[in-house]
Design an enzyme around this catalytic site. Structure first.
Site, PDB file in Angstrom:
ATOM      1  N   ARG A 113       0.888  -1.182   0.000  1.00  0.00           N
ATOM      2  CA  ARG A 113       0.000   0.000   0.000  1.00  0.00           C
ATOM      3  C   ARG A 113       0.911   1.212   0.000  1.00  0.00           C
ATOM      4  NH1 ARG A 113      -5.369   1.443   3.391  1.00  0.00           N
ATOM      5  NH2 ARG A 113      -6.147   0.049   1.769  1.00  0.00           N
ATOM      6  N   HIS A 140      -7.229   0.747  -6.534  1.00  0.00           N
ATOM      7  CA  HIS A 140      -7.477  -0.070  -5.340  1.00  0.00           C
ATOM      8  C   HIS A 140      -8.159  -1.370  -5.814  1.00  0.00           C
ATOM      9  CE1 HIS A 140      -7.837  -1.202  -1.301  1.00  0.00           C
ATOM     10  NE2 HIS A 140      -8.636  -0.292  -0.824  1.00  0.00           N
ATOM     11  N   GLN A 143     -10.161  -3.847  -3.493  1.00  0.00           N
ATOM     12  CA  GLN A 143     -11.449  -3.270  -3.098  1.00  0.00           C
ATOM     13  C   GLN A 143     -12.487  -3.490  -4.198  1.00  0.00           C
ATOM     14  OE1 GLN A 143     -12.329  -1.537  -0.093  1.00  0.00           O
ATOM     15  NE2 GLN A 143     -14.293  -2.007  -1.001  1.00  0.00           N
ATOM     16  N   ASP A 235     -17.175   7.374  -1.756  1.00  0.00           N
ATOM     17  CA  ASP A 235     -15.939   7.254  -0.971  1.00  0.00           C
ATOM     18  C   ASP A 235     -15.678   8.626  -0.357  1.00  0.00           C
ATOM     19  OD1 ASP A 235     -13.485   6.441   0.067  1.00  0.00           O
ATOM     20  OD2 ASP A 235     -12.412   6.528  -1.850  1.00  0.00           O
ATOM     21  N   CYS A 275     -16.394   1.963   0.405  1.00  0.00           N
ATOM     22  CA  CYS A 275     -15.233   1.108   0.695  1.00  0.00           C
ATOM     23  C   CYS A 275     -14.835   1.174   2.167  1.00  0.00           C
ATOM     24  CB  CYS A 275     -14.061   1.507  -0.179  1.00  0.00           C
ATOM     25  SG  CYS A 275     -13.557   3.222   0.041  1.00  0.00           S
ATOM     26  N   ARG A 303     -13.843  -8.334   1.337  1.00  0.00           N
ATOM     27  CA  ARG A 303     -12.410  -8.116   1.112  1.00  0.00           C
ATOM     28  C   ARG A 303     -11.623  -9.379   1.467  1.00  0.00           C
ATOM     29  NH1 ARG A 303     -10.210  -3.037   1.243  1.00  0.00           N
ATOM     30  NH2 ARG A 303      -8.309  -4.156   0.674  1.00  0.00           N
TER      31      ARG A 303
HETATM   32  N1   CP Z   1     -11.265  -0.012   2.242  1.00  0.00           N
HETATM   33  C1   CP Z   1     -10.011  -0.102   2.698  1.00  0.00           C
HETATM   34  O1   CP Z   1      -9.065  -0.374   1.959  1.00  0.00           O
HETATM   35  O2   CP Z   1      -9.883   0.069   4.039  1.00  0.00           O
HETATM   36  P1   CP Z   1      -8.520   0.228   4.844  1.00  0.00           P
HETATM   37  O3   CP Z   1      -7.929   1.561   4.488  1.00  0.00           O
HETATM   38  O4   CP Z   1      -8.946   0.169   6.281  1.00  0.00           O
HETATM   39  O5   CP Z   1      -7.599  -0.897   4.482  1.00  0.00           O
HETATM   40  N1  NVA Z   2      -9.824   6.822  -1.427  1.00  0.00           N
HETATM   41  C1  NVA Z   2      -9.478   6.418  -0.095  1.00  0.00           C
HETATM   42  C2  NVA Z   2      -9.718   4.957   0.083  1.00  0.00           C
HETATM   43  C3  NVA Z   2      -9.379   4.401   1.439  1.00  0.00           C
HETATM   44  C4  NVA Z   2      -9.609   2.934   1.526  1.00  0.00           C
HETATM   45  C5  NVA Z   2      -8.021   6.750   0.173  1.00  0.00           C
HETATM   46  O1  NVA Z   2      -7.186   6.544  -0.711  1.00  0.00           O
HETATM   47  O2  NVA Z   2      -7.723   7.229   1.270  1.00  0.00           O
END
Ligand code: CP
Ligand code: NVA
Length: 315
Positions: A113, A140, A143, A235, A275, A303
């Site tokens: 990530r 993502h 997701q 989101d 999400c 997930r």
């Molecule tokens: N939706 C999602 O990826 O959540 P987190 O940021 O908690 O991993």
């Molecule tokens: N768009 C958000 C998603 C978090 C799961 C971010 O990148 O923070």
């Protein structure tokens, strides 16, 4: 109990593949992953990754991604190592190339990530083990697979389903529109001017929709956009890394909140998706996210199942 691997609904081999974006996967491959996800949801103790290790690099916060990947590896008889970039040498300037080479000699797969997509692709190119994108600024993918599984479960089908994403044209929007268009859905994105999805990704989504018989529409009017929607998705308005823009975004996204009044224009059995994490009373009201049409916790649970399918397939 060990699963009977021969009975798994699995014919295409994805062993060794990276997952950066769904643009790199065929429709058939995505369907296989969905079938395997459904199988693993019904057979959660299938020990198909005994002795395998996943390294998980995090340069951003996470609840769902971190815990579902780790729990998924454990459930399948494997092991996961949490690597916060602040604690490993990557955070002190060690190169991606060296990190990739070294980690590849210890683990069977790497999840990352991070911010720039280039970091994920670089890691993938220097790793001899599969690399899975656990979120970057552009995509993502894990997701999106959970989103699609949730749509399949709630609507019973994918082709022809009208899915409407309201809000920021961000990483979640990109992966969602790519995957939904690939699978033949009618995709609508509604956002304020200046917050559209990336132009090249819109172009690719349009091409995918043409191939699949689905469609893609950008509509700046959220009321028009949600008309007849089977699924409404939103989101946060400020993603991780955009904290300094949060105040301005609150202003810019006014009118794009998903609330009961907006959902009155959608189909009567509309499903609401997010999400998570969510900011109640910003991008969505509590009445919607905690109300009867919300499937967000089923979506979050999914997930786990889809990532187990991805891990089992590529590791
Ligand atoms: N939706 C999602 O990826 O959540 P987190 O940021 O908690 O991993
Ligand atoms: N768009 C958000 C998603 C978090 C799961 C971010 O990148 O923070």
């Amino acid at each position: 109990m060990k699963s009977n691997i021969a009975s798994l609904p699995y014919t295409l081999t994805l062993k060794g593949r990276d997952l950066v974006t769904w643009l790199d996967y065929t429709v058939e491959e995505v369907h296989e992953l969905l079938k395997l996800s459904q199988y693993l949801k019904k057979n959660p103790r299938s020990k198909s990754l005994e002795g395998k290790t996943l390294g998980m690099i995090f340069e951003k916060s996470s609840t769902r991604t971190r815990v579902s990947f780790e729990a998924g590896m454990l459930q399948m008889g494997g092991h996961a190592i949490y690597l916060n970039s602040r604690d490993i040498q990557l955070g002190r300037g060690e190169s991606i190339e060296d990190t990739a080479r070294v980690l590849s000699s210890y683990v069977d797969g790497i999840m990352i990530r991070t911010f720039e997509t280039e970091k994920v692709t670089q890691l993938a190119s220097f790793s001899s083990v599969p690399v899975i994108n656990g979120l970057c600024d552009t995509y993502h993918p894990c997701q999106a697979l959970a989103d699609v599984l949730t749509i399949l479960e709630t609507k019973g089908t994918l082709k022809g389903v009208k899915v409407v994403y309201i809000g920021d044209g961000n990483n979640v929007a990109h992966s969602f529109m790519i995957l939904c268009a690939k699978l033949g859905m009618d995709v609508v994105v509604s956002c304020p001017k200046g917050y559209e999805p990336r132009e090249d990704i819109i172009g690719k989504t349009v091409d995918l929709a043409l191939e699949s018989g689905g469609s893609f529409t950008l509509n700046y009017d959220p009321v028009e956009a949600v008309k007849g929607a089977d699924v409404v998705y939103t989101d946060v308005w400020a993603s991780m890394g955009q904290e300094q823009e949060a105040f301005k975004r609150l202003e810019d996204f006014k009118g794009y909140q998903v609330n009961e009044e907006l959902l009155d224009h959608a189909s009567s059995d509309v499903t609401f998706l997010h999400c998570l994490p969510a900011h109640r009373e910003e991008e969505v009201t509590a009445a919607v996210i905690d109300g009867p049409c919300s499937a967000v916790f089923q979506q979050a649970e999914n997930r786990l199942h889809v990532q187990k399918a991805i891990l089992q397939s590529v590791l």
